[in-house]
Design an enzyme around this catalytic site. Structure first.
Site, mmCIF file in Angstrom:
data_model
loop_
_atom_site.group_PDB
_atom_site.id
_atom_site.type_symbol
_atom_site.label_atom_id
_atom_site.label_comp_id
_atom_site.label_asym_id
_atom_site.label_seq_id
_atom_site.Cartn_x
_atom_site.Cartn_y
_atom_site.Cartn_z
ATOM 1 N N HIS A 112 -11.115 47.427 31.790
ATOM 2 C CA HIS A 112 -10.822 47.127 32.946
ATOM 3 C C HIS A 112 -12.134 47.870 34.491
ATOM 4 O O HIS A 112 -12.063 46.801 35.382
ATOM 5 C CB HIS A 112 -9.457 47.311 33.831
ATOM 6 C CG HIS A 112 -8.376 47.378 32.930
ATOM 7 N ND1 HIS A 112 -7.684 45.940 33.004
ATOM 8 C CD2 HIS A 112 -8.696 47.612 31.181
ATOM 9 C CE1 HIS A 112 -6.929 45.356 32.141
ATOM 10 N NE2 HIS A 112 -7.900 46.572 30.867
ATOM 11 N N ASP A 134 -15.518 47.257 42.138
ATOM 12 C CA ASP A 134 -14.098 47.380 42.039
ATOM 13 C C ASP A 134 -15.345 46.838 40.549
ATOM 14 O O ASP A 134 -15.247 45.584 40.269
ATOM 15 C CB ASP A 134 -13.567 46.887 43.402
ATOM 16 C CG ASP A 134 -12.056 47.639 42.647
ATOM 17 O OD1 ASP A 134 -10.914 47.517 41.534
ATOM 18 O OD2 ASP A 134 -11.196 46.809 43.703
HETATM 19 C C1 GDG Z 1 -7.839 48.892 38.137
HETATM 20 C C2 GDG Z 1 -9.258 48.426 38.349
HETATM 21 C C3 GDG Z 1 -9.000 45.706 38.333
HETATM 22 C C4 GDG Z 1 -1.228 47.931 45.405
HETATM 23 N N1 GDG Z 1 -0.217 48.696 46.268
HETATM 24 C C5 GDG Z 1 1.103 48.502 45.300
HETATM 25 C C6 GDG Z 1 1.040 47.696 44.254
HETATM 26 N N2 GDG Z 1 -0.407 47.402 44.070
HETATM 27 C C7 GDG Z 1 -0.672 46.714 42.834
HETATM 28 C C8 GDG Z 1 -1.425 45.599 43.531
HETATM 29 C C9 GDG Z 1 -2.672 44.811 42.002
HETATM 30 C C10 GDG Z 1 -2.720 46.202 41.292
HETATM 31 O O1 GDG Z 1 -1.628 47.706 42.059
HETATM 32 C C11 GDG Z 1 -3.969 47.292 42.145
HETATM 33 O O2 GDG Z 1 -4.971 46.229 41.127
HETATM 34 P P1 GDG Z 1 -6.361 46.295 41.423
HETATM 35 O O3 GDG Z 1 -7.115 45.345 40.674
HETATM 36 O O4 GDG Z 1 -6.147 45.821 42.681
HETATM 37 O O5 GDG Z 1 -7.081 48.129 40.992
HETATM 38 P P2 GDG Z 1 -6.722 49.108 39.986
HETATM 39 O O6 GDG Z 1 -5.405 49.881 40.265
HETATM 40 O O7 GDG Z 1 -7.718 50.149 40.626
HETATM 41 O O8 GDG Z 1 -7.021 48.436 38.690
HETATM 42 C C12 GDG Z 1 -9.727 46.972 39.212
HETATM 43 C C13 GDG Z 1 -7.816 45.671 37.716
HETATM 44 O O9 GDG Z 1 -7.785 47.315 36.801
HETATM 45 C C14 GDG Z 1 -7.395 45.314 36.922
HETATM 46 O O10 GDG Z 1 -8.781 45.500 35.074
HETATM 47 O O11 GDG Z 1 -8.842 44.081 38.788
HETATM 48 O O12 GDG Z 1 -10.832 46.574 39.515
HETATM 49 O O13 GDG Z 1 -9.806 49.210 40.026
HETATM 50 O O14 GDG Z 1 -1.297 44.092 41.259
HETATM 51 O O15 GDG Z 1 -0.463 43.713 43.963
HETATM 52 N N3 GDG Z 1 2.183 47.027 43.762
HETATM 53 C C15 GDG Z 1 3.209 47.291 43.854
HETATM 54 N N4 GDG Z 1 3.663 48.484 45.215
HETATM 55 C C16 GDG Z 1 2.102 48.639 46.247
HETATM 56 O O16 GDG Z 1 2.958 48.935 46.735
HETATM 57 N N5 GDG Z 1 5.083 46.808 43.467
#
Ligand code: GDG
Length: 468
Positions: free
Chosen positions: A169, A377
């Site tokens: 990921h 990222d």
């Molecule tokens: C890893 C990789 C890759 C965030 N704040 C809140 C909240 N979130 C949710 C977002 C989103 C998720 O968390 C974060 O996903 P990201 O993709 O932006 O980042 P990582 O956590 O670093 O994820 C990344 C991912 O894996 C999938 O393969 O895209 O590059 O680093 O869904 O909405 N959710 C809630 N409250 C919050 O305050 N409920």
């Protein structure tokens, strides 16, 4: 080996991930109950888990003795136990203070600790043993992410009959960085135990293929590497995504409408710039704040007209660099508000906790500008969630070139978060963009996000893994 009938059956589709897709809570009678934790990955894999004899193996969080395997939502849940020491060395240590920074450009210095490595091997073996025990003859095992890179090979040794897929990921670094890892060959060989290795972007797959040549003397072709024992390992990019329709529907809901009214009146009559990130040094929150502060100081933005809403739920708080980041971000937010805020109207509305999805959707709907500015990222889902939530087809996504998503969302306002002046110019251009310009960009991005949603990702990668 003699097996009884039940054991022989086992699960035909297994997912292995560091975390289980369920969280425990204590009900009113003091009993432990489980509820599904929200997340795209589980939603995407659910149809396959239900269609087949599905099981998910992972850690429940916490260090108390986990329950025996149980069924939840049509799948078998198999909890893996981690002791306090396992958590410190395998999870906080090797996973999050060695691999995570190393794979994200070493922007924080990775720590190479031999006892952490030992624990990483030990816990990976525990996952492999559990999968070997659980998998049906000829079944498929789909392993997730950087915490479990040794499992493919370990499992292949135990169960040569199963098909093994692996998806990373996070980014996969170029040779110059990966070479630092004292156990680099072991990690490469661990991954090559799989039949398919998936990455977020083409460049990551390329980095991996190059390394099989340079470190292992293999001769990879464009999408395939032939591993030592004559097996073909498919290596490709499968950009992950979100349940786009779900976001669109949520964004249109009455609950979201209600929250929008509340938020707009609370935030004053100002345009909203939004950031939503796990509090992680890879997300570029500091650069974003710096650019914003300078824009207020230079008069590029008028503090009467704008508010930056930054949602930043803390994560990995026991890892040193995360605690330090939190202090820095909070100091900077305090500084900006001291200089530019007015009574009851801060220039940065900083929310250091997790919001629920309805609250997030409401923020996505009212954000004129969404800033997603990671230094590195793997993909970044937040930017896709913003796009899916823009039900009127306007809005401005400012997106770092260093997010995997930038390979797909080319109509975003792309920026280099290391270049503060450049980022300020991009924010200004987005701020001034006409409704027409916004819609032109957003409609292309919406088409993309709806076509390439997480179901599409799952069906593509599972198809290549040989199951449909
Ligand atoms: C890893 C990789 C890759 C965030 N704040 C809140 C909240 N979130 C949710 C977002 C989103 C998720 O968390 C974060 O996903 P990201 O993709 O932006 O980042 P990582 O956590 O670093 O994820 C990344 C991912 O894996 C999938 O393969 O895209 O590059 O680093 O869904 O909405 N959710 C809630 N409250 C919050 O305050 N409920």
């Amino acid at each position: 080996r003699k097996k009884d009938k039940k054991e022989q059956k086992g699960s035909t589709f297994l997912v292995l991930a560091n975390r289980l897709p369920v969280d425990s809570y204590t009900d009113e009678n003091g009993n432990i109950q489980w509820k599904r934790s929200p997340g795209g990955l589980v939603t995407a894999l659910e149809p396959m888990l239900k269609k087949r004899e599905g099981a998910w193996i992972g850690w429940a969080g916490g260090t108390s003795e986990p329950p025996a395997p149980f069924r939840e939502d049509g799948m078998k849940i198999v909890p893996i136990e981690l002791t306090q020491e396992d958590v410190e060395e395998y999870y906080e240590g090797f996973s999050n203070a060695t691999l995570w920074p190393l794979y994200h450009d070493a922007m924080v210095t990775p720590k190479f600790d031999r006892s952490w490595w030992g624990k990483y091997v030990e816990v990976n073996q525990r996952f492999a043993d559990a999968a070997a025990k659980e998998a049906a003859e000829g079944g498929t095992v789909f392993i997730q992410d950087y915490q479990l890179q040794l499992v493919p090979q370990m499992l292949r040794e135990l169960r040569p009959d199963v098909r093994i897929g692996f998806f990373l990921h996070i980014p996969f670094p170029p040779k110059e960085l990966f070479s630092q890892l004292p156990w680099r060959r072991r990690v490469m060989e661990g991954l090559l135990g799989a039949d398919l290795i998936g990455f977020q972007v083409h460049g990551a797959a390329r980095n991996f293929l190059d390394l099989t040549r340079d470190f292992l003397g293999l001769s990879p072709t464009e999408n395939t590497v032939v591993a030592k024992d004559g097996r073909q390992v498919k290596v490709d990019d499968y950009p992950i995504s979100i349940s786009s329709k779900e976001y669109d529907t949520l964004a249109r809901s009455a609950e979201v409408e209600k929250l929008i009214h509340q938020y707009l009146s609370e935030l004053g009559n100002r345009r909203i710039i939004l950031g939503v990130d796990r509090l992680d040094y890879t997300k570029g929150i500091d650069r974003r704040l710096k650019a914003y502060r300078e824009m207020l100081a230079d008069g590029m933005l008028d503090p009467e007209e704008v508010v930056l809403v930054q949602v930043a739920p803390p994560s990995r708080e026991r890892v040193e660099s995360y605690a330090k980041l939190r202090e820095e971000v909070e100091r900077e937010v305090g500084g900006i508000n001291g200089e530019f805020g007015r009574f009851g109207l801060p220039a940065v509305d900083y929310i250091p906790r997790s919001l629920n999805r309805t609250e997030l959707a409401a923020l996505f709907r009212i954000a004129d500008l969404m800033m997603v500015t990671p230094i590195r990222d793997g993909m970044n889902l937040v930017c896709k969630e913003y796009v899916a939530s823009r039900i009127f087809g306007n809005g401005n996504l400012i997106l770092s070139e260093f997010a995997g998503a930038a390979q797909e969302l080319k109509e975003a306002w792309l920026c280099n978060p290391h270049d503060i002046d450049g980022m300020k110019e991009v924010v200004k251009a987005a701020w001034d963009a006409s409704e027409e310009e916004q819609k032109r960009r957003m409609s292309t991005m919406r088409d993309h996000v709806f076509e390439y949603d997480v179901d599409r990702w799952a069906s593509d990668i599972l198809h290549d893994l040989g199951i449909d």
